[in-house]
Design a protein around this motif. Sequence first.
Motif: not given
Length: 455
Positions: A30, A166, A176
């Motif tokens: 991320f 996701l 996210h």
Amino acid sequence: MKKSAYIGWAIGSFTSAALVSAVGLLHLRFMTDSLGLAIALAGMLTVAAKIYDAMTDPLMGYIGDRTRTRFGQFRPYLLGGGLLAGLSMILLFNVPGGLQGDSMWLYVGFTLLLYSTAYTMFRIPYLAIGRAITDDFHARSRLMTFSVYGSSLGSFAATSAAPFLLARLGSDRAGHGHVALVLGIAIALGGIAAFLLLKERHPVEAETKPTGSLGATWAALWSNKPFLCLMGFKLILFSGLAVHITAIPYYTRHVLHVTDTALGTIFAVQTAMMVISQVLWVRMASRFGRRNALVSAGSLCAIAYTVWALIPAGSPFPLIYIACALSGTASGGVFLGLYTVLTDTMDYSRRIQGENRAGMLAGVFVMVEKGTSAFGIFVFSTIMSWTGFVSATGAGAEEQPASVKTGIMVTVSLVPALAAVVSSIIMLRYRLPETAKDEVEPQASTLQPVGVQSN
């Protein structure tokens, strides 16, 4: 033992597994693929938080051993840690859009520290309270299967359901954040449920507070040879596992070029096999001893990780499912064995050394876990930096250099396989003197899989 204890133990395991699995699997990617942080910086922030986390684990155990409240010795931390863990999960993946440059990485660093504190506050007391649920040597194996069931469900929520969601949302920054909100609420509710359902067997006043200083307590732990052997096994095996887990989301995206649906499927298969394999591992522990079963699980890990290197990038299915099934089966034996042997070493400490140090033992146990996680992330991010990994925003770079793909393959397979072999050799030295007969030359016992009653 009441059914509520089994349920509460499973929920506690779900809570910690969902938290650490989601952050461990998704947060580094991320940072590099959605926030645009350089992988060296992202790795440094994560490793720094892990080091802080590991350093606070024995301190949390030391504090827990000396806590006495009307709610119990360790139970209050389950509630406070669970609520804080849920909040930290939400904050980690919901980075304010206006943050850039220094303000962004400072926010990321702060939320990582908050997450680390919350996980320590919950995880150490949860492990320590396990000794207080039952004294029976074999009943603990049945109880610990519920820990594996709970952690399997938590891992499924974080590593399978979350990637599936996701994929539907686009695997971008906003996606996210939405997934983290769902997981954060589930984690907070799990902390509340564990607090309500888990009860310590004796009033806290019945347990004498340890009297030694922190330094004296450390010295006593160093003389607990069975515990040190167990920690050596965990240190090496989990270092390899941390490298493997960190590499997998990069492996599916940049080597296999598949969506996060495939990532979720990988962990769904692993989770299913962790649960299914519990009957096998409980029977093996009963027949051959806990030490031998744990060595067998470590050896199977080595085989499973090796299979990952044989998966062809052009057509990974169905061989990838075989690798997942082997990994899940091996992990089921590892986690069951670690939890049961840990409680045995806690009893050994109380019998031989004369004091209850369950909190400190749990603290060191988790400290090793955190330390290996930091090491794994450091190794992976360093290799990726050396091989020329390209960071991006949104959903990641379209293509990575061939050197990066080679580095990913090494970290997803060869490094963890070698670690599994070394750790299994270390565990062969484990002996628990007062129960050596049970551990090395087991007799037919009352130990049975969950759901099977002895006559």
